[in-house]
Structure formats: structure tokens, C-alpha cells
Design an enzyme around this catalytic site. Sequence first.
Site: not given
Ligand code: F6R
Length: 221
Positions: A63, A122, A124, A129
Site C-alpha cells: 500500500d 480494526n 485491516h 478496511e
Molecule cells: C502497512 C500495512 C498495514 C499495517 C497495519 C499494522 O503497509 O499493510 O496493514 O501492517 O496497519 O501496522 P503496525 O505494524 O504499525 O501496527
Amino acid sequence: MHKITIIKSYFELGSKAADCVEKTLLLPKSSIIFPTGSTPISMYKELVKRKLNWSNTTTYNLDEYMHLKNPEKSYFYYMHKNLFNHTNISSNKTNFLDYKTFSKTKNYGFCADLCILGIGRNGHIAFNEPGGSFDSETRIVELSKQTRKDNSRFFKSIQDVPLKAVTMGLKPIMSSKKIVLLAKGKSKKEILEKAIFEEITEKIPASILQKHDNLKIYYCD
Ligand code: F6R
């Protein structure tokens, strides 16, 4: 049924994930999808330390934010700082989702050999989302309030967190031959257990992972 492997330390979490990446790098030709965020940092540190040969692999990122004021907050910047600048990978083998050109590379992660994932509080994965379709392709999405709040720790304030992002869809993610899901911290435990052991529902995007037959899940406190 899948199981969550509990790992003793954050360092070991990174090391386990790095083992999977290292194995994939040994293939004559491979493709790997990478996440950003705080969870995979120990994996990137370990990968840099191992001084591996990256010349046979192509990488893809899950992403990217849209309309960032500060380019240093981009996932392009993150990946170069934490990994690519310290390896022998050539820049034409690293792929990022650019919102201006992403439609050309729509499902670029199709059938990747390995996909490493984190999970949002959440539920994701990437920026898919809650409420989005399990059939989703790579596309532009609006970030949820919860995600913007959680990610505001990487910015000066929540106002600076972009409203939109480009994300790889759940369909191309699920087409990966192997998926490794990493989660760190008690705040992720409940959602992780819900996603893996309870109902498969679009309200918890990560629950689709239950349908994958080559999934590893590593968790540490
Ligand atoms: C970012 C991504 C997100 C993160 C998720 C957890 O490239 O794919 O889905 O993996 O938001 O983020 P952290 O590791 O910062 O808690």
C-alpha cells in the site's frame, strides 16, 4: 484450522519472518510482497544483517498513502530506509503503488511466492478496511478513522495523516502462494484471535486469511 504461533521476543518474531524471506530469496526467480508499519521493523533489521542476495527477486509493496505533504512519510521512503538501501536489489525490481499509475499495475502482486502482512487494530490487512469486499482488487480507498488515529503516531498530528491510500486488494493478496501474518502487542491480540478463530466476515478483512492453505501466523506480546 490455523494456529497462532506465540513468539517469545520481538527480535525472534523478526527472525522467524526473515527465515521465510531468506528461503524465498533462494528460489531461481521469486516475488515477495512487503508491508510497512512498526511490526515488520525487526524483520527488516534482521534481513539487512544477513546480507542476502536479492538479485533473483522482485518486490511489491502492499500500500501507499495518497497526497502526502512530506515524502519522508511515504512507504517508498520507509522501504528504502529500512531495507532496500542496504541490499543489492536494483531499483527496477522494487514496485510501489503510485496512485497516479496504479491502474497500469493493477494486480501486480498476483501469485507472489510470499506475502508478509501486518494487521490493523480494526482487522485491516494492507489498507483493506472493514466492510470492503473479499473480492477487492487493487484500488484507492478511504482510510478509516481508527487507522488514521493509529497511524497518527508516525505524523505530527492526525490532520497530517492522509485521508486516502492505494492498497493492494484482498484478491491479489490471497493469491500469494504463502502468507506470513505478523502481529505484535496486546492491542492486536483480540482482533487477531477474532480474525483467525471466529466468523469469516468482511467486517474483519483479515478473517479471509482463514481460507488460505499456506498461512503462518506469528505473534509476540
Ligand atoms: C502497512 C500495512 C498495514 C499495517 C497495519 C499494522 O503497509 O499493510 O496493514 O501492517 O496497519 O501496522 P503496525 O505494524 O504499525 O501496527
